[in-house]
Design an enzyme around this catalytic site. Structure first.
Site, mmCIF file in Angstrom:
data_model
loop_
_atom_site.group_PDB
_atom_site.id
_atom_site.type_symbol
_atom_site.label_atom_id
_atom_site.label_comp_id
_atom_site.label_asym_id
_atom_site.label_seq_id
_atom_site.Cartn_x
_atom_site.Cartn_y
_atom_site.Cartn_z
ATOM 1 N N HIS A 98 52.453 32.721 40.286
ATOM 2 C CA HIS A 98 53.002 31.291 42.557
ATOM 3 C C HIS A 98 54.330 31.135 42.808
ATOM 4 O O HIS A 98 54.873 31.145 43.855
ATOM 5 C CB HIS A 98 52.318 30.061 42.435
ATOM 6 C CG HIS A 98 51.110 30.770 42.061
ATOM 7 N ND1 HIS A 98 50.003 31.444 43.549
ATOM 8 C CD2 HIS A 98 49.803 29.892 41.323
ATOM 9 C CE1 HIS A 98 48.573 31.526 43.539
ATOM 10 N NE2 HIS A 98 47.987 30.466 42.230
ATOM 11 N N ASP A 138 42.912 35.972 38.603
ATOM 12 C CA ASP A 138 42.871 34.882 38.773
ATOM 13 C C ASP A 138 42.170 34.532 39.399
ATOM 14 O O ASP A 138 42.133 35.222 40.671
ATOM 15 C CB ASP A 138 44.143 34.347 38.996
ATOM 16 C CG ASP A 138 44.698 32.549 39.065
ATOM 17 O OD1 ASP A 138 44.585 32.087 39.885
ATOM 18 O OD2 ASP A 138 45.253 31.666 37.465
ATOM 19 N N HIS A 193 43.096 32.326 42.173
ATOM 20 C CA HIS A 193 44.164 32.079 43.355
ATOM 21 C C HIS A 193 44.695 33.883 43.615
ATOM 22 O O HIS A 193 45.234 33.978 42.639
ATOM 23 C CB HIS A 193 45.118 30.636 43.230
ATOM 24 C CG HIS A 193 43.966 29.754 42.778
ATOM 25 N ND1 HIS A 193 44.018 29.364 41.329
ATOM 26 C CD2 HIS A 193 43.644 28.720 43.592
ATOM 27 C CE1 HIS A 193 43.493 28.172 42.061
ATOM 28 N NE2 HIS A 193 43.518 27.582 43.046
ATOM 29 N N ASP A 235 39.990 31.069 36.612
ATOM 30 C CA ASP A 235 38.985 30.203 37.464
ATOM 31 C C ASP A 235 38.059 30.278 38.354
ATOM 32 O O ASP A 235 37.853 29.189 38.849
ATOM 33 C CB ASP A 235 40.240 29.305 37.587
ATOM 34 C CG ASP A 235 41.577 29.880 37.843
ATOM 35 O OD1 ASP A 235 41.164 31.273 37.941
ATOM 36 O OD2 ASP A 235 42.472 29.541 38.072
#
Length: 396
Positions: free
Chosen positions: A140, A176, A178, A265
């Site tokens: 990120h 991921d 995200h 996740d």
């Protein structure tokens, strides 16, 4: 070195610690390494050290804006100057935010980059076919700011080294939950870096991006593929979409090497997302990536860690399965053929913490027959299929 798969020493990643209650906690690394050692699948002969910090810092300076790096260094002091603290939010590092500054932050973040550079160098130099750096995967971070628990973007650093030194085409695969936004935007105009990110739709989850229409721009158009999945997606739909997208991406792009990020996740137990997948996807996705590497890149595969916030029940098993796949470990056959007999070591974990769950999993995989099925399963599956069709349109 006889092994063609190497483990990059991630002990320095233990310094990348925001605070004791922060969800991005390095205990995940210790629990994973202990699990694999207890299983007899990890020993010192497989380990390589990180690259020197000075070399990693040089790469960091080529990726991140100078004023951002100076702010990170200033905020890394035991007692940062108030004038620097007053500007921390400009750089995404506010004390009460997702990515708070902490003493030694700069050095810790550089050490993560050093590990991912070592993984890239091991594979691209021919020392190994596959390399795993679990402390990496900080996808990120942006050139000018930190975000989403990420200070410096080690994945972008590894890809940049591969491009600059070896002139290789890189397929980046991000699983991921995200969206892998930082890596995507670093290479959004680069036709020689293909970014594939599979994640929960940004309509409901940080960072709010990663939609199917994000396909790259300029000469990079077409070298970006996003799969925004519906909340409460389960294993079969997740794997259906991932399998089709990965195959289409490698066929269209023909990479020289795969770099993958393995945030875990999307599991139903994870507290920061809304997926309903089991450990099955963390068995199958590495297998699919491994097969793609064998068919298209001569086996060259660099894997990084990432998110995952059920530290005890999910992350060690998911990352353990990744390492088993990268090594072709015979334990995988037991897991495939007799899941109920594929038990975790009885004496794992030996680590103690007041946050350790009272009930730990006994087996590598979850018994999903005990889980309540999602009531909107058919609707979610159909929405994901329509999204996949839209996402793949530009790849022919």
């Amino acid at each position: 070195m006889t092994s063609r798969t190497v483990w990059i020493d991630s002990s320095a990643g233990g310094r990348y610690r925001f605070h004791e209650d922060h969800p991005f906690h390095p205990i995940r690394l210790a629990l994973t390494e202990e699990l694999l050692r207890k299983c007899g699948t990890l020993d010192s002969s497989r380990m390589l050290p990180s690259l020197p910090s000075a070399e990693a810092e040089k790469t960091v300076r080529s990726l991140h804006r100078a004023d951002y790096i100076e702010a990170v260094k200033a905020l890394s002091a035991e007692h940062p100057n108030p004038s620097v603290v007053s500007r921390a939010a400009e750089y995404g590092l506010q004390a009460d935010g997702d990515t708070p500054y902490f003493p030694g932050m700069h050095e810790a973040a550089v050490s993560v980059v050093a590990g991912s550079l070592a993984a890239a160098e091991a594979v691209m130099s021919g020392k190994a076919d596959r390399a795993l750096h679990l402390a990496g995967g900080l996808h990120h971070a942006f050139p000018e700011r930190g975000s989403g628990f990420c200070v410096y973007n080690d994945a972008a650093a590894a890809i940049t080294r591969i491009r600059d030194k070896y002139d290789a085409r890189v397929l980046y695969v991000d699983t991921d939950v995200h969206h892998g936004d930082g890596v995507q935007w670093f290479f959004y105009t680069d036709p020689d870096v293909f970014t594939l990110s599979m994640h929960e739709t940004g309509k409901f989850l940080f960072p709010g991006s990663g939609f199917a229409h994000e396909r790259g721009v300029s000469t990079g158009y077409g070298a970006c593929l996003n799969l925004p999945m519906e909340p409460y997606t389960e294993d079969d739909s997740w794997l259906e979409c991932f399998t089709a997208a990965l195959e289409k991406a490698v066929e269209a792009f023909r990479p020289d090497v795969i770099v993958s990020q393995h945030g875990c996740d999307a599991h139903a137990f994870d507290p920061l997302a809304h997926m309903h997948c089991s450990m099955k996807i963390y068995l199958e996705m590495p297998r699919l990536i491994h097969e793609a590497a064998n068919r298209y890149t001569g086996g060259k595969w660099i894997a990084l860690g990432g998110g995952g916030y059920d530290h005890w029940r999910v992350v060690p098993r998911a990352w353990g399965l990744l390492w088993l796949e990268m090594n072709g470990d015979p334990l995988l056959r037991t897991i495939d053929e007799s899941p109920s007999e594929a038990l975790l070591p009885a004496d794992w974990p030996s680590l103690t913490s007041e946050k350790r769950p009272a009930l730990m999993p006994a087996a590598w995989l979850d018994d999903t027959s005990l889980w309540a099925p999602m009531p909107r399963r058919a609707e979610i599956t159909e929405k994901n299929r329509k999204m996949l069709e839209l996402a793949l349109q530009h790849l022919g």
